[in-house]
Design a protein around this motif. Structure first.
Motif, mmCIF file in Angstrom:
data_model
loop_
_atom_site.group_PDB
_atom_site.id
_atom_site.type_symbol
_atom_site.label_atom_id
_atom_site.label_comp_id
_atom_site.label_asym_id
_atom_site.label_seq_id
_atom_site.Cartn_x
_atom_site.Cartn_y
_atom_site.Cartn_z
ATOM 1 N N UNK A 1 102.680 -33.921 -32.154
ATOM 2 C CA UNK A 1 103.858 -34.017 -33.021
ATOM 3 C C UNK A 1 105.125 -34.353 -32.242
ATOM 4 N N UNK A 2 105.096 -34.243 -30.916
ATOM 5 C CA UNK A 2 106.259 -34.559 -30.089
ATOM 6 C C UNK A 2 106.305 -36.071 -29.861
ATOM 7 N N UNK A 3 107.415 -36.728 -30.146
ATOM 8 C CA UNK A 3 107.473 -38.192 -30.019
ATOM 9 C C UNK A 3 107.162 -38.650 -28.592
ATOM 10 N N UNK A 4 106.474 -39.793 -28.501
ATOM 11 C CA UNK A 4 106.161 -40.360 -27.190
ATOM 12 C C UNK A 4 107.420 -40.769 -26.436
ATOM 13 N N UNK A 5 108.501 -41.039 -27.162
ATOM 14 C CA UNK A 5 109.753 -41.429 -26.503
ATOM 15 C C UNK A 5 110.262 -40.331 -25.572
ATOM 16 N N UNK A 6 109.993 -39.083 -25.928
ATOM 17 C CA UNK A 6 110.411 -37.975 -25.066
ATOM 18 C C UNK A 6 109.688 -38.058 -23.721
ATOM 19 N N UNK B 1 111.284 -38.939 -19.972
ATOM 20 C CA UNK B 1 111.083 -38.049 -18.819
ATOM 21 C C UNK B 1 110.522 -38.822 -17.629
ATOM 22 N N UNK B 2 109.628 -39.773 -17.900
ATOM 23 C CA UNK B 2 109.082 -40.587 -16.808
ATOM 24 C C UNK B 2 110.160 -41.472 -16.190
ATOM 25 N N UNK B 3 111.051 -42.007 -17.022
ATOM 26 C CA UNK B 3 112.148 -42.828 -16.491
ATOM 27 C C UNK B 3 113.095 -42.002 -15.625
ATOM 28 N N UNK B 4 113.181 -40.720 -15.920
ATOM 29 C CA UNK B 4 114.021 -39.840 -15.112
ATOM 30 C C UNK B 4 113.342 -39.425 -13.807
ATOM 31 N N UNK B 5 112.102 -39.878 -13.604
ATOM 32 C CA UNK B 5 111.406 -39.605 -12.362
ATOM 33 C C UNK B 5 110.545 -38.365 -12.347
ATOM 34 N N UNK B 6 110.293 -37.760 -13.498
ATOM 35 C CA UNK B 6 109.454 -36.571 -13.542
ATOM 36 C C UNK B 6 107.984 -36.964 -13.429
ATOM 37 N N UNK B 7 107.235 -36.172 -12.696
ATOM 38 C CA UNK B 7 105.787 -36.372 -12.629
ATOM 39 C C UNK B 7 105.145 -35.861 -13.908
ATOM 40 N N UNK B 8 103.846 -36.159 -14.070
ATOM 41 C CA UNK B 8 103.162 -35.727 -15.289
ATOM 42 C C UNK B 8 103.124 -34.202 -15.384
#
Length: 282
Positions: A169-174, A178-185
């Motif tokens: 239910x959480x949008x993929x855009x979130x 987060x990936x664009x901000x450099x967060x790992x999985x």
């Protein structure tokens, strides 16, 4: 307009019927608990009377609850339950959350097959796996230890399923942001997804704690030492060879064991309902 008025006229009997069914169902569910509390404050002479009365003629609650707390180490049993349930819950969250994120947000060959295996795991009752788990625990030499009570429950198919449905239910855009901000999985899982899935986390925590706090079947197989017994296994110690079960202290111990679960559920029921229904609508 007439159809709307007709619908409103029909809604009143429907509402009354619905509430009547809910009240009857609630009464049937609460009756054993009310009876348990009633027996916990009665002397043995009043427990087996033919006539029913909730409040005893002679209040015997202090004696029964004192006996429940002193005749057997009930606080130790409840401490064991808290320890085992807490460790199981932490390990389940550590395992289930990343698994659910992978199944909900990552695309790879075999993902649907893995999710099908999770669903199959939901269909299997734990009792079916008791024999292979017992043999494995024996080979690992962890029987009659806390590890024997914890090890079989580290992976929870229900937890993976519940978190996966909520993560969907959480949008993929979130996730993309987060990936664009450099967060790992893994950072996305723990810093983004899990905080957003707080209702599902609370709902799963309640299910996990209640299920393992009340579990009798596996502890009955896995442990023999009284110092390791969880609450349901511990209250079975109330035995009297001449008179059978000592029902007054037994019901007092059962009331003390159930009370923390009731308090926890009442405190978290709002998030529990939200967590259970959050993954139903995408």
């Amino acid at each position: 307009m007439s159809a709307f008025k007709s619908a409103r006229r029909l809604s009143l009997p429907t509402t009354i019927l619905r509430h009547a069914v809910l009240l009857c169902t609630g009464a049937l569910i609460l009756a054993p608990f009310v009876w348990m509390v009633s027996l916990s404050i009665k002397p043995a002479s009043e427990i087996f009377r033919v006539s029913f009365s909730f409040w005893p003629e002679r209040f015997y609650g202090i004696e029964n609850y004192t006996k429940a707390l002193t005749e057997v180490p009930l606080p130790r049993y409840m401490g064991n339950g808290v320890l085992v349930c807490a460790i199981i819950l932490v390990l389940q969250i550590l395992v289930c959350t990343p698994c659910a994120y992978v199944l909900a947000k990552l695309r790879f060959p075999g993902r649907d097959l893995l999710f099908s295996m999770v669903l199959i795991g939901l269909l299997l009752p734990h009792q079916v796996l008791s024999l292979p788990l017992f043999i494995l625990s024996y080979q690992l030499d962890i029987l009659n230890t806390y590890a024997a009570l914890i090890f079989p429950y580290v992976i929870s198919p229900f937890g993976i399923f519940l978190f996966r449905q909520f993560f969907k239910t959480i949008p993929d855009d979130v996730v993309h942001a987060a990936r664009l901000d450099g967060l790992s999985e893994l950072a996305i899982v723990w810093r983004i997804m899990l905080p957003m899935a707080l209702p599902a986390l609370i709902a799963f925590s309640i299910f996990s704690v209640v299920g393992h706090w009340n579990d009798l079947f596996w502890p009955l197989i896995a442990v023999r030492d009284q110092s390791l017994m969880p609450p349901p296994l511990g209250i079975m110690v109330f035995k009297n060879e001449e008179a059978g079960n000592d029902y007054g202290p037994l019901m007092a111990a059962s009331t003390l064991v159930v009370m923390p679960l009731i308090i926890a559920f009442l405190a978290a029921q709002k998030w529990f309902v939200e967590g259970m229904t959050g993954g139903a609508v995408k």
